[in-house]
Motif scaffolding. Structure first.
Motif, PDB file in Angstrom:
ATOM      1  N   ALA A 106       5.741   5.059  12.127  1.00 17.93           N
ATOM      2  CA  ALA A 106       5.426   5.504  10.767  1.00 17.93           C
ATOM      3  C   ALA A 106       5.053   4.268   9.969  1.00 17.93           C
ATOM      4  O   ALA A 106       5.914   3.449   9.631  1.00 17.93           O
ATOM      5  N   ASN A 107       3.765   4.121   9.658  1.00 15.60           N
ATOM      6  CA  ASN A 107       3.252   2.894   9.055  1.00 15.60           C
ATOM      7  C   ASN A 107       2.348   3.239   7.877  1.00 15.60           C
ATOM      8  O   ASN A 107       1.279   3.826   8.057  1.00 15.60           O
ATOM      9  N   SER A 108       2.756   2.860   6.674  1.00 12.83           N
ATOM     10  CA  SER A 108       1.977   3.180   5.473  1.00 12.83           C
ATOM     11  C   SER A 108       1.370   1.938   4.832  1.00 12.83           C
ATOM     12  O   SER A 108       1.157   1.895   3.627  1.00 12.83           O
ATOM     13  N   THR A 109       1.075   0.926   5.629  1.00 12.03           N
ATOM     14  CA  THR A 109       0.596  -0.336   5.053  1.00 12.03           C
ATOM     15  C   THR A 109      -0.904  -0.354   4.798  1.00 12.03           C
ATOM     16  O   THR A 109      -1.378  -1.124   3.977  1.00 12.03           O
ATOM     17  N   SER A 110      -1.671   0.471   5.495  1.00 10.93           N
ATOM     18  CA  SER A 110      -3.120   0.322   5.453  1.00 10.93           C
ATOM     19  C   SER A 110      -3.824   1.567   4.939  1.00 10.93           C
ATOM     20  O   SER A 110      -3.397   2.697   5.206  1.00 10.93           O
ATOM     21  N   VAL A 111      -4.912   1.334   4.218  1.00  9.59           N
ATOM     22  CA  VAL A 111      -5.822   2.407   3.830  1.00  9.59           C
ATOM     23  C   VAL A 111      -6.880   2.599   4.909  1.00  9.59           C
ATOM     24  O   VAL A 111      -7.290   3.718   5.217  1.00  9.59           O
ATOM     25  N   VAL A 112      -7.315   1.481   5.489  1.00  2.94           N
ATOM     26  CA  VAL A 112      -8.339   1.510   6.530  1.00  2.94           C
ATOM     27  C   VAL A 112      -7.791   0.805   7.767  1.00  2.94           C
ATOM     28  O   VAL A 112      -7.266  -0.307   7.682  1.00  2.94           O
ATOM     29  N   ASN A 113      -7.901   1.458   8.924  1.00  2.00           N
ATOM     30  CA  ASN A 113      -7.471   0.897  10.198  1.00  2.00           C
ATOM     31  C   ASN A 113      -8.677   0.640  11.096  1.00  2.00           C
ATOM     32  O   ASN A 113      -9.772   1.175  10.865  1.00  2.00           O
ATOM     33  N   PRO A 114      -8.510  -0.188  12.137  1.00  2.00           N
ATOM     34  CA  PRO A 114      -9.627  -0.453  13.043  1.00  2.00           C
ATOM     35  C   PRO A 114     -10.270   0.815  13.615  1.00  2.00           C
ATOM     36  O   PRO A 114     -11.489   0.862  13.808  1.00  2.00           O
ATOM     37  N   ASP A 115      -9.459   1.838  13.882  1.00  2.00           N
ATOM     38  CA  ASP A 115     -10.008   3.084  14.424  1.00  2.00           C
ATOM     39  C   ASP A 115     -10.990   3.744  13.462  1.00  2.00           C
ATOM     40  O   ASP A 115     -11.869   4.511  13.882  1.00  2.00           O
ATOM     41  N   ASP A 116     -10.845   3.439  12.164  1.00  2.00           N
ATOM     42  CA  ASP A 116     -11.721   4.048  11.162  1.00  2.00           C
ATOM     43  C   ASP A 116     -13.105   3.392  11.108  1.00  2.00           C
ATOM     44  O   ASP A 116     -14.041   3.960  10.537  1.00  2.00           O
ATOM     45  N   VAL A 117     -13.216   2.183  11.664  1.00  2.00           N
ATOM     46  CA  VAL A 117     -14.484   1.447  11.606  1.00  2.00           C
ATOM     47  C   VAL A 117     -14.901   0.988  12.996  1.00  2.00           C
ATOM     48  O   VAL A 117     -15.351  -0.150  13.180  1.00  2.00           O
ATOM     49  N   GLY A 118     -14.733   1.856  13.954  1.00  4.36           N
ATOM     50  CA  GLY A 118     -15.215   1.567  15.301  1.00  4.36           C
ATOM     51  C   GLY A 118     -14.428   0.522  16.046  1.00  4.36           C
ATOM     52  O   GLY A 118     -14.958  -0.130  16.949  1.00  4.36           O
ATOM     53  N   GLY A 119     -13.162   0.319  15.690  1.00  2.00           N
ATOM     54  CA  GLY A 119     -12.323  -0.632  16.404  1.00  2.00           C
ATOM     55  C   GLY A 119     -12.451  -2.077  15.963  1.00  2.00           C
ATOM     56  O   GLY A 119     -11.850  -2.969  16.575  1.00  2.00           O
ATOM     57  N   ASP A 120     -13.206  -2.349  14.914  1.00  2.00           N
ATOM     58  CA  ASP A 120     -13.404  -3.722  14.423  1.00  2.00           C
ATOM     59  C   ASP A 120     -12.227  -4.117  13.532  1.00  2.00           C
ATOM     60  O   ASP A 120     -12.123  -3.695  12.379  1.00  2.00           O
ATOM     61  N   GLU A 121     -11.332  -4.949  14.062  1.00  2.00           N
ATOM     62  CA  GLU A 121     -10.119  -5.320  13.328  1.00  2.00           C
ATOM     63  C   GLU A 121     -10.429  -6.175  12.107  1.00  2.00           C
ATOM     64  O   GLU A 121      -9.799  -6.020  11.054  1.00  2.00           O
ATOM     65  N   ILE A 122     -11.370  -7.112  12.233  1.00  2.00           N
ATOM     66  CA  ILE A 122     -11.694  -8.002  11.105  1.00  2.00           C
ATOM     67  C   ILE A 122     -12.309  -7.203   9.964  1.00  2.00           C
ATOM     68  O   ILE A 122     -11.955  -7.378   8.792  1.00  2.00           O
ATOM     69  N   ALA A 124     -11.968  -3.994   9.402  1.00  2.00           N
ATOM     70  CA  ALA A 124     -10.944  -3.104   8.853  1.00  2.00           C
ATOM     71  C   ALA A 124     -10.029  -3.854   7.894  1.00  2.00           C
ATOM     72  O   ALA A 124      -9.689  -3.354   6.815  1.00  2.00           O
ATOM     73  N   LEU A 125      -9.628  -5.074   8.271  1.00  2.00           N
ATOM     74  CA  LEU A 125      -8.762  -5.883   7.414  1.00  2.00           C
ATOM     75  C   LEU A 125      -9.462  -6.237   6.112  1.00  2.00           C
ATOM     76  O   LEU A 125      -8.858  -6.164   5.028  1.00  2.00           O
ATOM     77  N   ALA A 126     -10.745  -6.615   6.196  1.00  2.00           N
ATOM     78  CA  ALA A 126     -11.493  -6.999   4.992  1.00  2.00           C
ATOM     79  C   ALA A 126     -11.614  -5.821   4.026  1.00  2.00           C
ATOM     80  O   ALA A 126     -11.388  -5.963   2.818  1.00  2.00           O
ATOM     81  N   ILE A 127     -11.964  -4.656   4.562  1.00  2.00           N
ATOM     82  CA  ILE A 127     -12.114  -3.474   3.701  1.00  2.00           C
ATOM     83  C   ILE A 127     -10.776  -3.064   3.109  1.00  2.00           C
ATOM     84  O   ILE A 127     -10.669  -2.752   1.916  1.00  2.00           O
ATOM     85  N   ASP A 128      -9.753  -3.084   3.940  1.00  2.00           N
ATOM     86  CA  ASP A 128      -8.433  -2.649   3.481  1.00  2.00           C
ATOM     87  C   ASP A 128      -7.899  -3.556   2.375  1.00  2.00           C
ATOM     88  O   ASP A 128      -7.428  -3.079   1.339  1.00  2.00           O
ATOM     89  N   GLN A 129      -7.980  -4.877   2.580  1.00  2.00           N
ATOM     90  CA  GLN A 129      -7.486  -5.811   1.572  1.00  2.00           C
ATOM     91  C   GLN A 129      -8.321  -5.729   0.296  1.00  2.00           C
ATOM     92  O   GLN A 129      -7.797  -5.855  -0.811  1.00  2.00           O
ATOM     93  N   GLY A 130      -9.627  -5.519   0.455  1.00  2.00           N
ATOM     94  CA  GLY A 130     -10.471  -5.378  -0.722  1.00  2.00           C
ATOM     95  C   GLY A 130     -10.108  -4.166  -1.550  1.00  2.00           C
ATOM     96  O   GLY A 130      -9.995  -4.246  -2.781  1.00  2.00           O
ATOM     97  N   LEU A 131      -9.897  -3.038  -0.893  1.00  2.00           N
ATOM     98  CA  LEU A 131      -9.536  -1.818  -1.609  1.00  2.00           C
ATOM     99  C   LEU A 131      -8.196  -1.967  -2.316  1.00  2.00           C
ATOM    100  O   LEU A 131      -8.052  -1.636  -3.496  1.00  2.00           O
ATOM    101  N   GLN A 132      -7.206  -2.481  -1.584  1.00  2.00           N
ATOM    102  CA  GLN A 132      -5.863  -2.544  -2.156  1.00  2.00           C
ATOM    103  C   GLN A 132      -5.751  -3.611  -3.247  1.00  2.00           C
ATOM    104  O   GLN A 132      -5.055  -3.398  -4.246  1.00  2.00           O
ATOM    105  N   THR A 133      -6.409  -4.742  -3.057  1.00  2.00           N
ATOM    106  CA  THR A 133      -6.282  -5.832  -4.030  1.00  2.00           C
ATOM    107  C   THR A 133      -7.156  -5.615  -5.259  1.00  2.00           C
ATOM    108  O   THR A 133      -6.683  -5.716  -6.400  1.00  2.00           O
TER     109      THR A 133
END
Length: 459
Positions: A106-122, A124-133
């Motif tokens: 049970a993990n509520s840390t992310s809005v966007v995960n790698p699975d949401d963008v074709g498995g691209d972790e970098i 996904a991290l950039a989009i997620d941090q941008g949205l949240q920050t």
């Protein structure tokens, strides 16, 4: 369901999966097929047999997973995340496989995960941090309050079942991310509430070849910050955080674990990364006609102001945390290796770590409260022109819009609150309270330990 060596995958998505006593078989004379079960809530009901054995070659793997790793609701000034996943293996269930993984996350840390963008972790991290920050911070700034509530429960219960495998991994993970703070510092009230639980309860008869691992891990990431200026020369900020966290692994008296050639790990761990802060500042707003004009700011010079104009700033920061980690073995354990005694690692850990600042350093953790009255920062004193440019930059990214949205609230408060010129004094106060209870307990009954040692000596 029988596939004769073919893979079996049942994915119920966000729903509940129940076997209702039906058997799942991927056995074959050659390699056994893999068996995968996915759902938010999984019940392996009494009487079910899950069999992935290969008669003459490799056994297939068995994976039972209940995983939710996205935020439920992301609203900036109001974040609500409630995640509850569980796996229940009832009595009289039998599981055969190569690598058997039973995982609840049970993990509520992310809005966007790698699975949401074709498995691209970098990406996904950039989009997620941008949205949240950026987006989240600006949305929080639109409101005079910021509230974040998160609950993550991951529970695994294994009854009087039989599990035979090459390796067994039972893993419960609960993670929350609470962000109750504004990007531009105009949130006088910030509240964060977190509730996490990761539990593993085992009654089963477990027989594995190379290793048995039971781990319950909890990660709490919390930033609660109230920060605001003054209205009518009065500023009050309040930041409150409440965190309740439990990690438990318990192999009961009915359980039995035998490892033929490997080790055994039993771990309950809670990691807290928390920061609660309240910051308040006020400057007197009443100016006499004889005050000199400061051309840098278009206002009156601080040095010529009446010392009794009146300014009040108070900041209150309160944090309440209750954390428990409990790892215990009450059943029979027999862990061996071909050339030596196998290792049994039992640990219960509660740790507090600093919060990483965007991966570039460490920001403050703990509880902090600061209030200032007529106190210019070094930047105010040394570079008023720079401050003017910073203010212009804030206007360009939406501060004017924020002021318009908050204007009705501010105007109403101006009518109710006393004015600075009515107060013949300046006053400032800051209170920081931290109620933090941490408990860790790891144990194995002595008679069970002796039984394990004797069994090892007899081999």
């Amino acid at each position: 369901v029988a596939t004769g060596g073919g893979a079996i995958t049942i994915d119920a998505g966000t729903h509940t999966l129940k076997t209702n006593g039906y058997n799942l078989s991927s056995t074959f004379a050659g390699n056994g097929g893999n068996i995968t079960l996915k759902a938010n809530h999984i019940f392996i009901n009494s009487g079910t047999v899950i069999d992935a054995r290969g008669s003459g070659a490799k056994d297939g793997d068995v994976r039972i997973e209940a995983i939710v790793d996205n935020k439920n609701f992301f609203g900036g000034f109001l974040d609500l995340d409630f995640i509850d996943v569980d796996i229940t293996i009832e009595d009289s269930v039998t599981i055969y496989g190569g690598a058997v993984d039973i995982v609840a996350t049970a993990n509520s840390t992310s809005v966007v995960n790698p699975d949401d963008v074709g498995g691209d972790e970098i990406l996904a991290l950039a989009i997620d941090q941008g949205l949240q920050t950026l987006v989240g911070g600006l949305l929080e700034t639109l409101s005079p309050f910021s509230i974040a509530v998160a609950k993550s429960y991951a529970d695994i219960s294994i009854g009087s079942a039989v599990i035979k495998a090459d390796t067994l991994n039972v893993d419960a993970n609960a993670t929350i991310s609470i962000l109750a703070e504004s990007l531009l510092g105009s949130t006088p009230l910030a509240i964060g509430v977190g509730d996490t639980r990761a539990t593993i309860i085992v009654d089963a008869d477990i027989q594995v070849e190379t290793g048995a691992y039971f781990t319950a891990d909890v990660l709490n990431h919390m930033r609660v910050t109230a920060d605001a200026g003054a209205i009518n020369g009065i500023s009050v900020t309040i930041a409150v955080s409440v965190l309740d966290s439990v990690s438990t692994v318990h192999l009961t008296e009915s359980s039995s674990v035998k490892v033929t050639d490997g080790d055994m790990v039993v771990r309950a761990k809670v990691t807290d990364q928390t920061k609660t802060g309240a910051f308040s500042s006020a400057k007197d707003t009443y100016n006499k006609s004889t005050d000199a004009v400061n051309t840098n700011f278009g206002t009156y010079a601080e040095g010529n102001r009446d010392l009794e104009d009146g300014a009040v700033a108070f900041a209150f920061a309160i944090a309440v945390e209750n954390t428990i980690a409990n790892a215990s073995i009450d059943g029979n354990v027999d862990v061996n290796k071909t050339d030596q005694t196998g290792n049994v690692d039992i640990s219960a850990v509660v740790e507090q770590l600093p919060i990483n600042a965007f991966g570039l350093g460490k920001s403050r953790s703990g509880v902090q409260s600061v209030a200032g009255v007529d106190d210019d920062s070094p930047v105010d004193k040394l570079a008023p022109g720079l401050m003017r440019n910073v203010n212009s930059a804030k206007q360009s990214i939406g501060l004017s819009l924020i002021n318009k949205i908050q204007a009705p609230i501010i105007n109403a408060l101006k009518k109710v609150l006393p004015k600075g010129e009515d107060l013949p004094f300046d006053a400032g106060g800051a209170i920081a309270l931290n109620f933090d209870s941490n408990t860790s307990f790891g144990a194995m009954k002595m008679e069970k330990l002796l039984m394990m040692v004797m069994a090892t000596l007899l081999i």
